[in-house]
Design a protein around this motif. Structure first.
Motif: not given
Ligand SMILES: [Ca+2]
Ligand SMILES: [Ca+2]
Length: 277
Positions: A120-123, A126-131, A198-204
């Motif tokens: 899950d790279y985008d919410q 804020p992207d604070d629930a990435e995993f 938050a945002g440790f996974i870039q959105n691609g």
């Molecule tokens: Ca992200």
């Protein structure tokens, strides 16, 4: 000053023992080496006019002198199926590991069948629930020590984040583990490596590669668009559009989009748009 080297009688004794132990050189050579070193030290001390150290020779155990040479394979140092070959009385070589196993013959192990299972790279907001969710697909408990998640920037093919998985410990067969942002809620018994930002996974479009300590790729996922240099199977068939996540619903299958993210829980369903119905 008088030399304190090996007395002539002792030298004769050594030669006699050597003759008695012909063909059993390994043990004898060690004893002889001790005498020669002691004599060399005595000669050096005389030359340098240093005080002589007391000559300390351990009492000899006669049974040790004529022992059968040690077999370096005696303690089975190699994997049982690899086999051990003695190259001399002190050294050995292991044969190759059985087919399909990894290792150098000393240590053979089955490859760890750990794979990416959900991302899950985008919410919304804020992207604070990435995993990133991992799964052990093998039939044995495996250590995650040495495994690493590499996060690649699709714009330049550079690794922008590297996450070592050793702190996650061991993973039982079919068990899950998480690399998760600060707001992810997951079962407490699931091993979790928390990223407190938050945002440790870039959105691609970017890629995630799971690799072992030898640089061997265990799994890969391309998400948010296409990237060259990756197998077709590595590309997700959907995009994480805020709600939901990308999940694998079958082993080795493509990642598909679902409305319902399931961090730390089995992936059970895929949903089409719109979410929330
Ligand atoms: Ca992200
Ligand atoms: Ca899941």
């Amino acid at each position: 000053m008088q030399s304190r080297g090996i007395p002539p009688t002792l030298s004769v004794l050594i030669l006699v023992l050597f003759g008695a132990c012909t063909g059993r050189r390994a043990v004898f050579d060690g004893v002889l080496e001790e005498f020669l070193l002691a004599e060399a030290e005595a000669a050096s001390a005389l030359r340098d006019e240093r005080p002589l150290q007391p000559l300390s020779l351990e009492p000899l155990d006669p049974t040790m002198l004529c022992q059968t040479p040690r077999d370096p394979c005696r303690d089975a140092p190699c994997h049982p199926e690899a086999g051990c070959i003695a190259t001399n009385e002190l050294e050995y070589e292991c044969g190759p590991c059985p087919e399909g196993m990894l290792g150098d013959g000393n240590d053979c192990r089955w490859p760890r069948r750990v794979a990416l299972n959900e991302i899950d790279y985008d919410q919304p907001g804020p992207d604070d629930a990435e995993f990133i969710e991992l799964i052990n697909l093998g039939d044995a408990t495996v250590s995650l020590e040495g495994l690493v998640v590499l996060m690649l920037n699709g714009d330049n093919d550079q690794v922008y984040r590297r996450i070592q998985l050793g702190t996650l410990g061991e993973l039982a067969p079919k068990a899950l583990a998480l690399i998760a942002g600060p707001s992810v809620e997951a079962p407490a018994d699931v091993p979790q490596l928390r990223i407190q930002s938050a945002g440790f996974i870039q959105n691609g479009p970017d890629a995630i590669v799971l690799a072992d300590q030898d640089g061997r790729e265990l799994d890969a996922l391309v998400y948010g668009g296409r990237l060259d240099g990756f197998d077709e199977e590595a590309h997700a068939l959907g995009e994480d559009r805020g709600e939901g996540s990308l999940v694998r619903l079958e082993e080795g299958g493509a990642f598909v989009w679902t409305c319902r993210a399931s961090p730390g829980l089995p992936n059970t369903e895929a949903f089409d748009e719109p979410c929330g119905l």
